[in-house]
Motif scaffolding. Structure first.
Motif, PDB file in Angstrom:
ATOM      1  N   GLY A   1      -4.072   3.348  15.671  1.00 50.00           N
ATOM      2  CA  GLY A   1      -3.854   1.905  15.788  1.00 50.00           C
ATOM      3  C   GLY A   1      -2.680   1.513  16.671  1.00 50.00           C
TER       4      GLY A   1
ATOM      5  N   GLU B   1      -5.173   6.069   4.645  1.00 45.00           N
ATOM      6  CA  GLU B   1      -3.992   6.385   3.836  1.00 45.00           C
ATOM      7  C   GLU B   1      -2.797   6.542   4.772  1.00 45.00           C
ATOM      8  OE1 GLU B   1      -3.887   9.141   0.256  1.00 45.00           O
ATOM      9  OE2 GLU B   1      -2.695  10.273   1.725  1.00 45.00           O
ATOM     10  N   ILE B   2      -1.756   5.811   4.488  1.00 42.75           N
ATOM     11  CA  ILE B   2      -0.512   5.964   5.269  1.00 42.75           C
ATOM     12  C   ILE B   2       0.536   6.543   4.309  1.00 42.75           C
ATOM     13  CG2 ILE B   2       1.157   4.830   6.777  1.00 42.75           C
ATOM     14  CD1 ILE B   2      -0.851   2.518   7.065  1.00 42.75           C
ATOM     15  N   PRO B   3       0.846   7.820   4.498  1.00 40.66           N
ATOM     16  CA  PRO B   3       1.732   8.458   3.519  1.00 40.66           C
ATOM     17  C   PRO B   3       3.216   8.192   3.788  1.00 40.66           C
ATOM     18  CG  PRO B   3       0.914  10.063   5.084  1.00 40.66           C
ATOM     19  CD  PRO B   3       0.324   8.753   5.493  1.00 40.66           C
ATOM     20  N   LEU B   4       3.999   8.283   2.758  1.00 39.72           N
ATOM     21  CA  LEU B   4       5.470   8.293   2.827  1.00 39.72           C
ATOM     22  C   LEU B   4       6.065   7.173   3.682  1.00 39.72           C
ATOM     23  CD1 LEU B   4       5.990  12.137   3.294  1.00 39.72           C
ATOM     24  CD2 LEU B   4       5.710  10.882   1.173  1.00 39.72           C
TER      25      LEU B   4
ATOM     26  N   ILE C   1       9.413   1.512   9.556  1.00 44.20           N
ATOM     27  CA  ILE C   1       9.058   0.547  10.598  1.00 44.20           C
ATOM     28  C   ILE C   1      10.201  -0.441  10.820  1.00 44.20           C
ATOM     29  CG2 ILE C   1       7.478  -1.341  11.166  1.00 44.20           C
ATOM     30  CD1 ILE C   1       5.312   0.243   9.824  1.00 44.20           C
TER      31      ILE C   1
ATOM     32  N   HIS D   1       8.557   4.312   4.291  1.00 44.03           N
ATOM     33  CA  HIS D   1       9.873   3.943   3.779  1.00 44.03           C
ATOM     34  C   HIS D   1       9.899   2.443   3.535  1.00 44.03           C
ATOM     35  CE1 HIS D   1      14.366   3.536   4.093  1.00 44.03           C
ATOM     36  NE2 HIS D   1      14.219   4.535   3.257  1.00 44.03           N
TER      37      HIS D   1
ATOM     38  N   TRP E   1       7.442   2.198  15.071  1.00 42.79           N
ATOM     39  CA  TRP E   1       7.248   3.227  14.040  1.00 42.79           C
ATOM     40  C   TRP E   1       8.139   4.440  14.340  1.00 42.79           C
ATOM     41  CZ3 TRP E   1       2.522   4.054  10.706  1.00 42.79           C
ATOM     42  CH2 TRP E   1       1.879   2.836  10.433  1.00 42.79           C
TER      43      TRP E   1
ATOM     44  N   HIS F   1      -0.445   0.557  19.813  1.00 46.48           N
ATOM     45  CA  HIS F   1      -0.753  -0.089  21.095  1.00 46.48           C
ATOM     46  C   HIS F   1       0.038   0.540  22.240  1.00 46.48           C
ATOM     47  CE1 HIS F   1      -1.510  -3.273  17.994  1.00 46.48           C
ATOM     48  NE2 HIS F   1      -2.663  -3.300  18.650  1.00 46.48           N
TER      49      HIS F   1
ATOM     50  N   ASP G   1       6.021  -8.367   2.109  1.00 48.43           N
ATOM     51  CA  ASP G   1       6.842  -9.494   2.549  1.00 48.43           C
ATOM     52  C   ASP G   1       6.744 -10.613   1.512  1.00 48.43           C
ATOM     53  OD1 ASP G   1       7.605 -11.945   3.832  1.00 48.43           O
ATOM     54  OD2 ASP G   1       7.518 -10.855   5.744  1.00 48.43           O
TER      55      ASP G   1
ATOM     56  N   VAL H   1      -0.625  -3.448  11.107  1.00 44.65           N
ATOM     57  CA  VAL H   1      -0.813  -3.984  12.465  1.00 44.65           C
ATOM     58  C   VAL H   1      -1.457  -2.894  13.318  1.00 44.65           C
ATOM     59  CG1 VAL H   1       0.409  -4.699  14.574  1.00 44.65           C
ATOM     60  CG2 VAL H   1       1.084  -5.626  12.353  1.00 44.65           C
ATOM     61  N   GLY H   2      -2.482  -3.262  14.031  1.00 45.86           N
ATOM     62  CA  GLY H   2      -3.159  -2.291  14.890  1.00 45.86           C
ATOM     63  C   GLY H   2      -4.344  -1.634  14.201  1.00 45.86           C
ATOM     64  N   LEU H   3      -4.446  -1.838  12.869  1.00 54.37           N
ATOM     65  CA  LEU H   3      -5.533  -1.191  12.127  1.00 54.37           C
ATOM     66  C   LEU H   3      -6.621  -2.201  11.736  1.00 54.37           C
ATOM     67  CD1 LEU H   3      -3.426   1.177   9.822  1.00 54.37           C
ATOM     68  CD2 LEU H   3      -4.726   1.789  11.863  1.00 54.37           C
TER      69      LEU H   3
ATOM     70  N   PHE I   1       9.959   5.196  -1.269  1.00 55.59           N
ATOM     71  CA  PHE I   1       8.890   5.724  -0.422  1.00 55.59           C
ATOM     72  C   PHE I   1       7.564   5.464  -1.127  1.00 55.59           C
ATOM     73  CE2 PHE I   1      12.416   8.002   1.347  1.00 55.59           C
ATOM     74  CZ  PHE I   1      12.108   8.091   2.694  1.00 55.59           C
TER      75      PHE I   1
ATOM     76  N   VAL J   1       7.691   7.689   7.422  1.00 60.21           N
ATOM     77  CA  VAL J   1       7.760   6.728   8.514  1.00 60.21           C
ATOM     78  C   VAL J   1       8.555   5.495   8.085  1.00 60.21           C
ATOM     79  CG1 VAL J   1       5.546   5.670   7.829  1.00 60.21           C
ATOM     80  CG2 VAL J   1       6.381   5.369  10.148  1.00 60.21           C
TER      81      VAL J   1
ATOM     82  N   PRO K   1       3.280  -4.805   7.413  1.00 63.14           N
ATOM     83  CA  PRO K   1       3.356  -4.584   8.867  1.00 63.14           C
ATOM     84  C   PRO K   1       2.745  -3.256   9.306  1.00 63.14           C
ATOM     85  CG  PRO K   1       5.532  -4.463   7.835  1.00 63.14           C
ATOM     86  CD  PRO K   1       4.594  -4.980   6.799  1.00 63.14           C
ATOM     87  N   GLU K   2       2.668  -2.306   8.395  1.00 61.44           N
ATOM     88  CA  GLU K   2       2.087  -1.001   8.746  1.00 61.44           C
ATOM     89  C   GLU K   2       0.607  -1.108   9.120  1.00 61.44           C
ATOM     90  OE1 GLU K   2       4.025  -1.515   6.166  1.00 61.44           O
ATOM     91  OE2 GLU K   2       5.731  -0.184   6.521  1.00 61.44           O
TER      92      GLU K   2
ATOM     93  N   GLN L   1      13.271  16.085   0.314  1.00 67.29           N
ATOM     94  CA  GLN L   1      14.205  15.709   1.373  1.00 67.29           C
ATOM     95  C   GLN L   1      15.251  16.785   1.675  1.00 67.29           C
ATOM     96  OE1 GLN L   1      15.726  11.747   0.972  1.00 67.29           O
ATOM     97  NE2 GLN L   1      15.821  11.603   3.200  1.00 67.29           N
TER      98      GLN L   1
END
Lengths: 372, 170
Positions: free
Chosen positions: B76, A76-79, B40, A81, B58, B78, A39, A58-60, A86, B38, A55-56, A120
């Protein structure tokens, strides 16, 4: 190697961007182009919490704390968008060496767009194919249901048609028998005569080698052999005693009249009945009427009906005569073999006379039959 | 502002992307474009004068026989929306499998189920739809509610997110 040197090495490959966080998860350093993945507004301020930028994450929050404390290796958060690209986001602890204290947290962005582009199409194709197969399965299953439904309808229709056909056959048979009886009744004879004639005719036909179907057709059609009598005036038809030559000529017309009444129909059964009506007074030697046909030119239905009609008629009272004894009837038939009647049919008839007598017994409605 | 992570999990081509697109942008397209990885989307809800809820929704690559849902996307979260295609029996049969993954990775979180594409079923089998919804509801007590949804017609799309949001704030 200092961690900064590692970043420099990674950065030179152009696939990676990074953010360095302090242990409280606030941003302290960015690579030049990391702005493509975070951002912009949030990133323009230093010491912003990383969760505000990505934002990915959030929650972690707990997992990030665990990394900062060294109790978790990394995330690790793969792929992911991100702005038409990517990226794979990796978060791990930064130390000088594995034995040193954690200095910072490193968030690494790896641009994997090329890899995704390669993947893809094949993933899309595979999923499209799978959907197509599922759709086909669904269609097949619908078709199967439809076929079953159709089969039920067809079976019901066949059953209905078969029932209707049977009804038609029964009705046809009754109509024919009734028509035959009308002719007989007009000449004051019993309706049972036509039924017996039908039964004898079928029996003799089978003996003569005709098929079951032909014999059945003859049985159904032969009761109408005298239908033409409805066109003969009562005075002649019911005249007691012998007819004059002129009257007999009128009487003979019933054969042609019957033929004309029945031959207009396209129904096979009525055409057969027309033939019988037309030819049952023809004689083997050609002296019969109305056309003087001879031998096998006379239809076998006509030849059969001729014998059984005479057999039954002679055995019962008529307005112009009394019933004959059986012996006389048989003598008459024997005598007329080869002149009036087809000799081979006469032989079959006489050889099996007991069968015909038992049929006669079965009907018994006319008690005037004279046994010898 | 309260921020919560919501993940949509389900078989491929069940309409997860379409549900999000309908909810977030109020748009719909019939074209099927498989999701990779993914993506968001954010949706802010004004719960009250004081409370604003931001959902981080997500949209996860769908589960296939050759590629299962990546747990890294689920950690993670909610709240969870499990998505099945009401016209595809197998995608519904797989919902308990997705639920197992959720239970393994997350502590007690609110879960709702969307049986999507209900617009593809003719009206006369409305009873059949209701039966499917009720059967699934009865068989999965962990689930808050089962909805029959249509991203195309918008049916129950708002309802699934609202139900989940309310549960997220409890």
């Amino acid at each position: 190697m200092h961690i900064q040197e590692i970043f420099n090495a990674i950065y030179e490959k152009h696939y990676y961007e990074y953010i360095v966080l302090d242990k409280t998860l606030n941003c302290i350093e960015f690579s030049d182009k990391v702005i493509d993945y975070v951002d912009i507004q949030e990133a323009s301020q230093m010491y912003r919490n990383i969760i505000k930028l990505i934002p990915e994450l959030v929650g972690l929050e707990d997992e990030l704390q665990e990394i900062a404390q060294g109790s978790r290796e990394g995330i690790e958060i793969p792929l992911v968008h991100r702005k038409k690209a990517f990226v794979t986001i990796s978060i791990q602890a930064g130390r000088k060496s594995r034995y040193d204290e954690i200095e910072s947290i490193i968030v690494l962005f790896e641009n994997v767009s090329q890899f995704v582009q390669m993947q893809q199409k094949s993933i899309q194709d595979r999923n499209d194919k799978e959907l197509l197969l599922l759709e086909l399965d669904k269609k097949n299953s619908s078709l199967e249901k439809y076929n079953k439904h159709m089969m039920h309808l067809v079976e019901a229709e066949i059953e209905k048609n078969s029932r209707l056909t049977n009804e038609i056959i029964v009705t046809q048979r009754e109509v024919i028998a009734t028509m035959g009886a009308i002719g007989e009744t007009r000449s004051k004879e019993t309706g049972d005569h036509v039924l017996r004639v039908g039964e004898y005719a079928k029996t003799l036909a089978l003996m003569a080698g005709l098929s079951e179907q032909e014999a059945e057709e003859l049985k159904m059609a032969s009761p109408m052999h005298d239908i033409g009598k409805v066109g003969i005036e009562d005075a002649i038809l019911n005249k007691p005693g012998k007819l004059t030559a002129t009257e007999f000529e009128v009487m003979k017309e019933h054969a042609l009249l019957g033929y004309e009444m029945l031959s207009g129909s396209k129904q096979k059964l009525l055409q057969t009945a027309a033939t019988i009506a037309y030819e049952h007074h023809e004689k083997w030697d050609g002296t019969g009427y109305p056309r003087g046909l001879k031998g096998e030119d006379i239809h076998i239905y006509g030849r059969i009906t001729a014998i059984v009609d005479v057999f039954d008629a002679l055995g019962h009272d008529r307005v112009y005569k009394k019933a004959w004894p059986l012996e006389s009837i048989l003598d008459f038939i024997k005598k007329e073999s080869g002149t009036h009647f087809d000799p081979s049919l006469v032989k079959l008839f006489l050889d099996n006379i007991h069968v015909f007598i038992s049929i006669q017994e079965h009907y018994k409605s006319d008690k005037k039959y004279h046994k010898v | 502002m309260i921020t919560k992570k919501v993940v949509l999990i389900g078989d491929f081509a069940t309409g997860k992307t379409s549900l999000i697109r309908r909810y977030v942008d109020n748009q719909f397209s019939d074209e099927y474009l498989t999701t990779i990885g993914v993506k968001i989307s954010k949706k802010t809800l004004q719960i009250s004068d004081e409370i604003e809820l931001q959902l981080m929704v997500w949209d996860i690559e769908g589960h296939t026989d050759v590629k299962a849902t990546n747990p890294a996307y689920v950690i993670g979260a909610h709240g969870v929306i499990l998505v099945g295609d009401i016209t595809r029996e197998k995608s519904i049969e797989n919902i308990p499998l997705h639920l197992e993954l959720v239970k393994r990775l997350l502590k007690k979180v609110p879960i709702v189920i969307a049986l999507n594409k209900s617009d593809l079923l003719p009206n006369e089998i409305e009873i059949e739809i209701e039966k499917k919804v009720l059967d699934l509801d009865a068989s999965l007590p962990e689930v808050l509610k089962v909805f029959d949804t249509s991203a195309k017609s918008s049916k129950n799309v708002e309802a699934i997110f609202i139900t989940l949001s309310q549960a997220l704030l409890l």
